[in-house]
Scaffold this motif. Structure first.
Motif, mmCIF file in Angstrom:
data_model
loop_
_atom_site.group_PDB
_atom_site.id
_atom_site.type_symbol
_atom_site.label_atom_id
_atom_site.label_comp_id
_atom_site.label_asym_id
_atom_site.label_seq_id
_atom_site.Cartn_x
_atom_site.Cartn_y
_atom_site.Cartn_z
ATOM 1 N N GLY A 107 32.970 -7.826 16.633
ATOM 2 C CA GLY A 107 31.912 -7.794 17.646
ATOM 3 C C GLY A 107 30.657 -8.470 17.128
ATOM 4 O O GLY A 107 30.574 -8.880 15.965
ATOM 5 N N SER A 108 29.687 -8.596 18.005
ATOM 6 C CA SER A 108 28.407 -9.189 17.618
ATOM 7 C C SER A 108 27.279 -8.518 18.393
ATOM 8 O O SER A 108 27.476 -8.011 19.502
ATOM 9 N N TYR A 109 26.107 -8.516 17.789
ATOM 10 C CA TYR A 109 24.898 -7.959 18.391
ATOM 11 C C TYR A 109 23.835 -9.053 18.337
ATOM 12 O O TYR A 109 23.568 -9.601 17.263
ATOM 13 N N ILE A 110 23.223 -9.359 19.462
ATOM 14 C CA ILE A 110 22.305 -10.498 19.530
ATOM 15 C C ILE A 110 20.995 -10.079 20.192
ATOM 16 O O ILE A 110 20.989 -9.530 21.301
ATOM 17 N N ASP A 111 19.879 -10.309 19.482
ATOM 18 C CA ASP A 111 18.541 -10.087 20.048
ATOM 19 C C ASP A 111 17.877 -11.441 20.218
ATOM 20 O O ASP A 111 17.765 -12.216 19.265
ATOM 21 N N ARG A 112 17.424 -11.719 21.431
ATOM 22 C CA ARG A 112 16.817 -13.014 21.736
ATOM 23 C C ARG A 112 15.312 -12.859 21.909
ATOM 24 O O ARG A 112 14.848 -11.946 22.570
ATOM 25 N N ALA A 113 14.575 -13.795 21.322
ATOM 26 C CA ALA A 113 13.113 -13.856 21.438
ATOM 27 C C ALA A 113 12.454 -12.553 21.010
ATOM 28 O O ALA A 113 11.535 -12.053 21.643
ATOM 29 N N LEU A 114 12.942 -11.984 19.891
ATOM 30 C CA LEU A 114 12.370 -10.742 19.360
ATOM 31 C C LEU A 114 12.093 -10.917 17.872
ATOM 32 O O LEU A 114 12.944 -11.410 17.119
ATOM 33 N N SER A 115 10.918 -10.495 17.438
ATOM 34 C CA SER A 115 10.508 -10.649 16.050
ATOM 35 C C SER A 115 11.190 -9.625 15.161
ATOM 36 O O SER A 115 11.428 -8.485 15.557
ATOM 37 N N ALA A 116 11.482 -10.027 13.904
ATOM 38 C CA ALA A 116 12.064 -9.110 12.913
ATOM 39 C C ALA A 116 11.002 -8.292 12.196
ATOM 40 O O ALA A 116 11.305 -7.513 11.310
ATOM 41 N N LYS A 117 9.719 -8.465 12.561
ATOM 42 C CA LYS A 117 8.663 -7.649 11.953
ATOM 43 C C LYS A 117 8.714 -6.223 12.478
ATOM 44 O O LYS A 117 8.097 -5.330 11.933
ATOM 45 N N THR A 118 9.451 -6.002 13.579
ATOM 46 C CA THR A 118 9.606 -4.667 14.131
ATOM 47 C C THR A 118 11.087 -4.356 14.264
ATOM 48 O O THR A 118 11.905 -5.262 14.469
ATOM 49 N N ALA A 119 11.436 -3.092 14.126
ATOM 50 C CA ALA A 119 12.830 -2.673 14.305
ATOM 51 C C ALA A 119 13.114 -2.286 15.752
ATOM 52 O O ALA A 119 14.229 -1.888 16.081
ATOM 53 N N ASP A 120 12.125 -2.419 16.610
ATOM 54 C CA ASP A 120 12.272 -2.051 18.021
ATOM 55 C C ASP A 120 12.972 -3.192 18.766
ATOM 56 O O ASP A 120 12.391 -3.852 19.623
ATOM 57 N N ARG A 121 14.252 -3.412 18.389
ATOM 58 C CA ARG A 121 15.073 -4.451 19.012
ATOM 59 C C ARG A 121 16.314 -3.770 19.583
ATOM 60 O O ARG A 121 17.038 -3.087 18.845
ATOM 61 N N PRO A 122 16.592 -3.920 20.878
ATOM 62 C CA PRO A 122 17.670 -3.147 21.532
ATOM 63 C C PRO A 122 19.028 -3.297 20.862
ATOM 64 O O PRO A 122 19.698 -2.300 20.564
ATOM 65 N N GLU A 123 19.470 -4.533 20.629
ATOM 66 C CA GLU A 123 20.795 -4.736 20.055
ATOM 67 C C GLU A 123 20.847 -4.301 18.594
ATOM 68 O O GLU A 123 21.864 -3.812 18.109
#
Length: 505
Positions: free
Chosen positions: A39-55
């Motif tokens: 499987g894969s998890y993809i976050d688009r247009a989201l910064s890695a400075k925060t962990a508040d990423r849905p995927e």
């Protein structure tokens, strides 16, 4: 071995194509190393400075289901550019039996690999901070010129696309004045919201008004013409809609009606959680607290078996005492010039070892060139058909693609110099041992485990032969007599707290 791919791009200058590239290179890496992508998890247009990423959060949650053992990322900065978030979520994955693997950065499984990984994460965090600083610098210049820096346009304003400045919206500005006037005259926010919704009025986004949107609106200083961005405040930077006397009357009423917030529940941070172990039974020691007869709170680490009365009689150890001892001993015994030099030598040697990704690509290239040579031999012997020609073209294209991949991998492989490493270590060597953030970075980076006995401490660090045994007498001599009062509590003292019912778990 089952693996999932985590891919991400931020909104600064990247596009969907960068996701495709990450997925392709991670898939290639998995095939070369015997991993099965499930499987894969993809976050688009989201910064890695925060962990508040849905995927990202979805992946962390799924790791507890036992469906995969590897999280494969293109580079470590795709996982996180914040060292604390990275350490926190890697710890969760580790508890669930899952490891984070970088397809482009070969990091040894040995003890020095932990330090090298910390360096790479620090480098990514530095890049992110530098990029953020450049963006903020440009936005600050915009602010000084009164230009809009993005975000929602408040009710009552429009954005002039040519000048990028706010202008008054003649249709909705009167509604803003009405809201301020009615509230200043005694109307409640709820009554104004209900009235506006009954009249069919909507927010800038075409949605019904609610209590939260009105509370933010009534505090917005743009309505008196004040433009602000970070430390830039420009009176008259935007056209005013509400008179200042009306605005401040509203602020006075809001302050008067504001309820005192509930007192935040105190939360004590236990620095050595997951790293501190009982020397007698080797069970992890956990944090707990207790109240004295004076009402003062005291904090301890206690053996899990002793806490549950499962046969261990190890005494609790004072939180402040053990944390201070570990921090100061680490700075003294690890971060000295001789030890740092040896660790850097090991890290440089590790870095020079050839990347397994490049080795695999070179093996494929050698096989491809052998295939081309066999085809040419066949042609020389007179075997030349449409299939032969097609296969030769495929092999030549494959050779070209592999050569490009090898060159790209060699260029992207991180090369940290001795000077950079020495500078990186200096942040720990000359850090403030009383600063909590510094203590966390120090312990997360260097301390692997601490075993507490009645008469000694055994500390294991994240480098080869990094285990040290220190008697409690040595700790006291090294840190001074001021720690005598912070020695572990006696059994009698603890029993009296339990008996008095004041010991809190």
């Amino acid at each position: 071995m089952n693996a999932v791919i985590y891919a991400r791009y931020s909104s600064d200058s990247q596009r969907e194509e960068s996701i495709e590239g990450q997925l392709r290179e991670c898939t290639d890496y998995a095939e070369r190393n015997g991993m099965t992508i499930v499987g894969s998890y993809i976050d688009r247009a989201l910064s890695a400075k925060t962990a508040d990423r849905p995927e990202f959060q979805h992946m962390i949650k799924d790791s507890a289901k036992g469906l995969f053992e590897i999280v494969l990322v293109w580079k470590l900065d795709r996982f996180s550019r914040d060292r604390y978030d990275s350490a926190h979520y890697k710890h969760i994955l580790k508890k669930n039996g899952v490891k984070v693997v970088s397809a482009k950065e070969h990091i040894s499984d040995g003890p020095e690999g932990i330090i090298l990984e910390s360096m790479l994460e620090g480098y990514a965090e530095f890049y992110s901070a530098e990029l953020s600083e450049k963006i903020h610098r440009g936005q600050k210049e915009n602010a000084l010129k009164g230009k809009n820096n993005g975000g929602g346009i408040p009710l009552g304003y429009l954005l002039d696309k040519q000048t990028q400045k706010l202008v008054i919206d003649p249709e909705t500005a009167p509604l803003v004045v009405e809201i301020f006037e009615r509230y200043s005259e005694g109307a409640t926010v709820r009554s104004i919201v209900e009235d506006f919704n009954s009249r069919g009025l909507t927010t800038k986004r075409g949605k019904p008004f609610n209590m939260n949107s009105f509370n933010a609106l009534l505090k917005n200083r743009k309505y008196i013409g004040e433009y602000s961005y970070q430390d830039v405040v420009i009176p008259g930077g935007v056209p005013a809609i509400v008179p200042e006397d009306l605005f401040y009357r509203v602020q006075q009423r809001m302050e008067k009606n504001k309820r005192a917030p509930a007192m935040a529940k105190a939360h004590e941070d236990f620095l050595l959680t997951t790293k501190l172990f009982c020397g007698k039974c080797e069970r992890m020691m956990v944090g707990e607290s207790g109240k004295s007869h004076t009402g003062a709170m005291h904090y301890y680490y206690k053996c899990g078996n002793a806490k549950r009365k499962k046969g261990c009689d190890k005494k609790a150890v004072k939180k402040d005492w053990i944390e201070r001892a570990v921090v100061r001993l680490t700075m003294e015994r690890v971060l000295n010039e001789e030890k740092i030099s040896k660790i850097i030598d090991a890290l440089l040697a590790m870095q020079e070892r050839e990347d397994v990704t490049i080795l695999a690509l070179r093996r494929q290239l050698a096989e491809t060139e052998k295939g081309i040579e066999n085809m040419l031999n066949a042609i020389q012997q007179g075997i030349f058909t449409v299939s032969t020609k097609q296969r030769l073209e495929e092999l030549e294209k494959q050779r070209k693609d592999l050569s490009i991949s090898i060159t790209t991998a060699e260029l992207q492989k991180p090369k940290l110099t001795r000077e950079y490493m020495e500078h990186w270590f200096s942040q720990f060597r000359y850090g403030n041992p009383n600063d909590r953030d510094f203590q966390k970075r120090l312990v997360d980076t260097f301390v692997n485990s601490v075993y507490v006995y009645d008469d000694k401490l055994v500390l294991t660090y994240n480098y080869q032969h990094g285990t040290q045994t220190i008697t409690l007498k040595e700790v006291e001599d090294f840190l001074g007599s001021d720690l005598v009062g912070l020695s572990p509590p006696t059994k009698t003292a603890l029993e009296s707290q339990f008996q008095s019912g004041l010991f809190l778990f």
